[in-house]
Design a protein around this motif. Structure first.
Motif, PDB file in Angstrom:
ATOM      1  N   HIS A   1      54.188  61.526  58.931  1.00 55.23           N
ATOM      2  CA  HIS A   1      52.992  62.388  59.011  1.00 55.23           C
ATOM      3  C   HIS A   1      52.818  63.129  57.697  1.00 55.23           C
ATOM      4  O   HIS A   1      53.803  63.496  57.055  1.00 55.23           O
ATOM      5  CB  HIS A   1      53.163  63.402  60.154  1.00 55.23           C
TER       6      HIS A   1
ATOM      7  N   HIS B   1      50.348  66.360  56.022  1.00 54.01           N
ATOM      8  CA  HIS B   1      49.364  67.386  56.348  1.00 54.01           C
ATOM      9  C   HIS B   1      48.044  67.168  55.603  1.00 54.01           C
ATOM     10  O   HIS B   1      48.033  66.819  54.421  1.00 54.01           O
ATOM     11  CB  HIS B   1      49.912  68.771  55.988  1.00 54.01           C
ATOM     12  N   ALA B   2      46.948  67.389  56.331  1.00 51.63           N
ATOM     13  CA  ALA B   2      45.599  67.534  55.764  1.00 51.63           C
ATOM     14  C   ALA B   2      45.049  66.270  55.108  1.00 51.63           C
ATOM     15  O   ALA B   2      44.034  66.320  54.418  1.00 51.63           O
ATOM     16  CB  ALA B   2      45.558  68.701  54.767  1.00 51.63           C
TER      17      ALA B   2
ATOM     18  N   ARG C   1      44.291  61.892  55.790  1.00 57.94           N
ATOM     19  CA  ARG C   1      44.253  60.833  56.795  1.00 57.94           C
ATOM     20  C   ARG C   1      43.953  59.524  56.064  1.00 57.94           C
ATOM     21  O   ARG C   1      43.464  59.546  54.924  1.00 57.94           O
ATOM     22  CB  ARG C   1      43.257  61.135  57.911  1.00 57.94           C
TER      23      ARG C   1
ATOM     24  N   ASP D   1      46.852  59.803  60.881  1.00 58.13           N
ATOM     25  CA  ASP D   1      47.628  60.648  59.971  1.00 58.13           C
ATOM     26  C   ASP D   1      49.090  60.684  60.398  1.00 58.13           C
ATOM     27  O   ASP D   1      49.863  61.496  59.872  1.00 58.13           O
ATOM     28  CB  ASP D   1      47.040  62.056  59.860  1.00 58.13           C
TER      29      ASP D   1
ATOM     30  N   GLU E   1      41.747  65.489  49.066  1.00 62.69           N
ATOM     31  CA  GLU E   1      40.338  65.231  49.411  1.00 62.69           C
ATOM     32  C   GLU E   1      39.830  66.222  50.459  1.00 62.69           C
ATOM     33  O   GLU E   1      40.384  66.302  51.558  1.00 62.69           O
ATOM     34  CB  GLU E   1      40.185  63.798  49.955  1.00 62.69           C
ATOM     35  N   ALA E   2      38.808  66.944  50.124  1.00 63.64           N
ATOM     36  CA  ALA E   2      38.119  67.874  51.031  1.00 63.64           C
ATOM     37  C   ALA E   2      38.999  69.033  51.490  1.00 63.64           C
ATOM     38  O   ALA E   2      38.568  69.848  52.299  1.00 63.64           O
ATOM     39  CB  ALA E   2      37.551  67.146  52.256  1.00 63.64           C
ATOM     40  N   VAL E   3      40.220  69.116  50.989  1.00 67.53           N
ATOM     41  CA  VAL E   3      41.094  70.225  51.398  1.00 67.53           C
ATOM     42  C   VAL E   3      41.641  70.972  50.186  1.00 67.53           C
ATOM     43  O   VAL E   3      42.172  72.073  50.317  1.00 67.53           O
ATOM     44  CB  VAL E   3      42.263  69.730  52.278  1.00 67.53           C
TER      45      VAL E   3
ATOM     46  N   GLY F   1      47.318  72.381  47.063  1.00 64.31           N
ATOM     47  CA  GLY F   1      48.212  73.007  48.026  1.00 64.31           C
ATOM     48  C   GLY F   1      49.534  72.282  48.101  1.00 64.31           C
ATOM     49  O   GLY F   1      49.674  71.160  47.595  1.00 64.31           O
ATOM     50  N   ASP F   2      50.491  72.964  48.691  1.00 63.13           N
ATOM     51  CA  ASP F   2      51.782  72.349  48.980  1.00 63.13           C
ATOM     52  C   ASP F   2      51.728  71.792  50.398  1.00 63.13           C
ATOM     53  O   ASP F   2      52.034  72.485  51.374  1.00 63.13           O
ATOM     54  CB  ASP F   2      52.903  73.393  48.852  1.00 63.13           C
ATOM     55  N   TRP F   3      51.308  70.554  50.490  1.00 63.84           N
ATOM     56  CA  TRP F   3      51.118  69.914  51.793  1.00 63.84           C
ATOM     57  C   TRP F   3      52.412  69.238  52.219  1.00 63.84           C
ATOM     58  O   TRP F   3      52.977  68.449  51.475  1.00 63.84           O
ATOM     59  CB  TRP F   3      49.981  68.888  51.711  1.00 63.84           C
ATOM     60  N   MET F   4      52.850  69.524  53.426  1.00 62.58           N
ATOM     61  CA  MET F   4      54.075  68.898  53.923  1.00 62.58           C
ATOM     62  C   MET F   4      53.857  67.420  54.225  1.00 62.58           C
ATOM     63  O   MET F   4      52.811  67.036  54.748  1.00 62.58           O
ATOM     64  CB  MET F   4      54.538  69.553  55.228  1.00 62.58           C
TER      65      MET F   4
ATOM     66  N   HIS G   1      56.318  64.815  56.482  1.00 67.07           N
ATOM     67  CA  HIS G   1      57.571  64.885  57.256  1.00 67.07           C
ATOM     68  C   HIS G   1      57.593  63.852  58.355  1.00 67.07           C
ATOM     69  O   HIS G   1      56.558  63.259  58.700  1.00 67.07           O
ATOM     70  CB  HIS G   1      57.793  66.295  57.823  1.00 67.07           C
TER      71      HIS G   1
ATOM     72  N   HIS H   1      57.725  63.188  62.157  1.00 63.52           N
ATOM     73  CA  HIS H   1      57.267  64.032  63.261  1.00 63.52           C
ATOM     74  C   HIS H   1      58.143  63.894  64.502  1.00 63.52           C
ATOM     75  O   HIS H   1      57.812  64.436  65.558  1.00 63.52           O
ATOM     76  CB  HIS H   1      55.798  63.761  63.574  1.00 63.52           C
TER      77      HIS H   1
ATOM     78  N   ILE I   1      57.427  67.920  50.231  1.00 63.11           N
ATOM     79  CA  ILE I   1      56.125  68.498  49.881  1.00 63.11           C
ATOM     80  C   ILE I   1      55.324  67.506  49.037  1.00 63.11           C
ATOM     81  O   ILE I   1      55.862  66.894  48.119  1.00 63.11           O
ATOM     82  CB  ILE I   1      56.316  69.812  49.088  1.00 63.11           C
TER      83      ILE I   1
END
Lengths: 351, 351, 351
Positions: free
Chosen positions: B275, B277-278, B280, B291, B309-311, B314-317, B319, B321, B333
């Protein structure tokens, strides 16, 4: 049809070309062209629907496992004549087997399957996936289905009525759902497949997507992945569809360039990944080409390969790619040679 | 072609439009139009097929893990000249790494891979998925393949010959299959990927399905999911495809709006769900936008996203799930920023 | 567009026909024709995008589990009027529920979701999949996202801002990601779904692929598969989308021939296979027809069936097909009858 989107209209000519280009490439056109009739069969029923009268036992094996056993398979094509195909399909005096006999029918066919309980004790059933049947033929207990114990006691056989109606093409598991309680005793050997034969199976051969019509498939292997073993069955279409039980981790034989179809099914509590060396195939219903596939309990994975395509003859391993399962011996050989021949069964609990 | 179905003929005009409409929408036309040539490459071999001469070690790490190490990668384009691309692709003095070096080739190419056993003890091998090779190059033991021990002893290297023939495009794992027995020692670090480069990867960007040509992909991350860790490798296409080992649970850096490709592979006995984050993406070979994806051992999942894209940054995880795996720290990250930069390796067993 | 491939041009006429034939067959044309407008909606935003103002609690249940609770859902269509749809969608005085309330929006909508922490102790969050949001609304801790603790303490609620931008259609899980640490407390009951409604869902009905527009779907069931239980929620579209918590292993009621949609999601550390008796459906994004599907943690599987199609009324089991999970009771009933009616909740921790 009214098109509301103006830009869609404008782009029509060029996009039509692009669309065709896109689908032209992935699908090889040679198979496709000569087999366009295939596709209509996905919704069409068989031209001559048949009624199958099948009798099977649920039996005990010497080691305490349980197994289905073919007793008799007769076919009525609606012309007043009933043909006995038991020996042709299952050989002389079929023994119980794990997996049980593969029941191969066409879309449009009906099945009356009489199950005789030779085990004793609890009520034993056949619960089938994919085809149509009424709730009384669900193969579950009355406590669940609210209608009847849909199973065979030692005194009273159960006859199931299935209809392979529109949209039931595919390979579907069947298994017990009542022995010892609602969960059933699939884990002790009571499982097999119904194949509602399809117009063809999508294959990725010589770098092209093709449809392999069923009539071209030389051999089929049913492989159930259970704990750390494969339980196999061979169907030889060049011998009129004769089935041979292959038992545990068999050596699968194929002639170089034969088109062979695998029916891989999971069962039990473990998840597996099916892998075969030096071959790759298309994940059904997608355009993804893979050589390793997640197999969960009762999920099924059907694919066609051309034996030894571009790699030649050899003893190619097939195995579960879960490391602990490999270590525990969950592996067999797909032996491709110029000669081919009948597959070699693995150890059987019959002995 | 003869059309037997009359109603099909009658409906042809309108259905042609509907068909085109259907595929127009899901596939964004901008990428599509300019890259229609891409598709033919799925069956086409490279215009200038190359022969790769690769030498790798199988080495021991200080902590007892094992790893493949690139020694030399030379390319012959058939013009009599051999180019050494070792430093360009793998940097100065490449160390052993987990995952091992990513071997990137084109469809039509050949590979001669010489494996040198620097570990000692058992015979160590490279078994590869996806590409073509003869049974003697299977990377298995003679007891299995009936031909030869397809592996390298301390005294005798093994040279494998692979052909990336038609239909072998894709990302494919390679791994040991002989060290300590037929199951091999993939669990100790002996794994990597071969990428038979494809014309492009389907992506779902800005709400549209597009094909991202390989030449547009800025960065690639190889992530093996093993027990409760990710083992990573970066390929920076803006630096000529330079590879950097990223080791355990790295911080993956990308510039905002860069198109980055992930190659996620499972290994071992655990099943995972990848997975991020943010973001897909499209499940390859389908039109499903996801996602989170089931990853079984040796199954691989390849996808492209536009970073942030569109977000935004950032530090998106990213991981696993699976809850117990998350709790055990199976997370990293994906750091998207205006600046981008090289990814930050995690802890390495080399120290 | 320039076509470089000469043979492609030559084959154009006939291949165009073949392409159309191929897609004509699998997709039933009746739904298709009248709903061609559906497809454009995959990239289109809602004609009248709305802003949703939602307030939810994170609450403790008597048994120690945690759950989200709808407090208020208001909608602003941009016309200066705000409509309160809380009672219409969630009933009078909605209780906490597992799964939490289904947040149903359209592509193009925005959400401001205020989360109030009624549990106390740690910071509790809503991390959402699929939709767009900035890093500060990630529902993670500052130690991870480097920006802020994106969660609600007992003293300070947190308001999340989500945008259902282009390409976000689908069913997406939401769950806590901070309570007790970065892993969160999804395992204690803090999970639900966001449905960014789509133009339709592909279904395989009466042997044909069709698109079922959302407006035709009678009922929807959200089923989370957790350890050895299903946690359910019903959405009745014939009652204006009224939601009812169904708790553990509910009896799902449907009227014969109703079109019902399932949203099945995994959660926790176990892998499952979702199976339902006597029904089959299309695996989204593919043309594969299945009745059993691997469900990994936080992966979601959405499908439509016509209740009792070709099999009639009955108490049809739905269950996990992992044998140990079945034995532990992971099963429920899909009750199809002429009358239909509201589904029957299973045991609830509220009592």
């Amino acid at each position: 049809m009214k098109l509301k989107n103006k830009s869609f209209k404008i782009g029509f000519g060029i996009l039509s070309i692009i669309t065709v280009a896109f689908f032209l490439i992935p699908f090889g056109n040679s198979e496709f062209q000569s087999d366009s009739e295939l596709f209509s069969a996905f919704t069409a029923l068989a031209a001559n629907p048949k009624t199958h009268f099948i009798e099977m036992n649920a039996s005990s094996l010497p080691n305490g496992q349980l197994a289905y056993q073919m007793i008799s398979h007769k076919v009525d094509s609606g012309n007043g004549l009933t043909r006995d195909i038991t020996v042709a399909r299952y050989g002389e005096n079929p023994t119980p087997s794990i997996p049980g006999p593969a029941i191969i029918i066409n879309q449009g066919d009906e099945v009356f399957l009489k199950l005789v309980n030779k085990i004793g004790g609890d009520c034993v059933s056949v619960h089938v996936h994919g085809v149509h049947y009424s709730i009384g033929d669900d193969g579950t207990l009355a406590s669940t289905n609210k209608v009847e114990d849909s199973c065979a006691t030692i005194d009273s056989p159960k006859t199931y009525h299935w209809v392979a109606g529109k949209g039931t093409v595919g390979t579907w598991p069947y298994h017990d759902h009542t022995f010892g309680g609602e969960t059933g005793a699939e884990d002790r050997g009571l499982f097999g497949v119904v194949i509602v034969d399809r117009p063809g199976t999508k294959a990725f051969i010589d770098g092209k997507m093709s449809w392999i019509p069923v009539k071209k498939i030389d051999k089929e292997y049913v492989l159930y992945m259970v704990k750390t073993s494969f339980w196999g069955l061979e169907i030889d279409n060049n011998k009129g569809g004769l089935q041979t039980p292959l038992w545990v981790n068999p050596t699968l034989l194929a002639k170089q360039n034969d088109e062979v179809r695998f029916h891989v099914v999971g069962l039990g509590s473990e998840f597996h990944t099916f892998h075969m060396h030096a071959h790759r195939w298309v994940d059904q219903g997608t355009t993804d080409v893979i050589d390793t596939k997640n197999i969960g309990p009762l999920a099924r994975h059907v694919f066609v390969v051309k034996a030894g395509e571009a790699v030649g003859s050899g003893d190619w391993m097939y195995h579960c790619h879960v490391f602990n399962h490999m270590r525990a011996g969950m592996t067999g050989i797909f032996q491709v040679s110029a000669a081919g021949g009948p597959s070699i069964p693995g150890p059987s609990p019959l002995v």
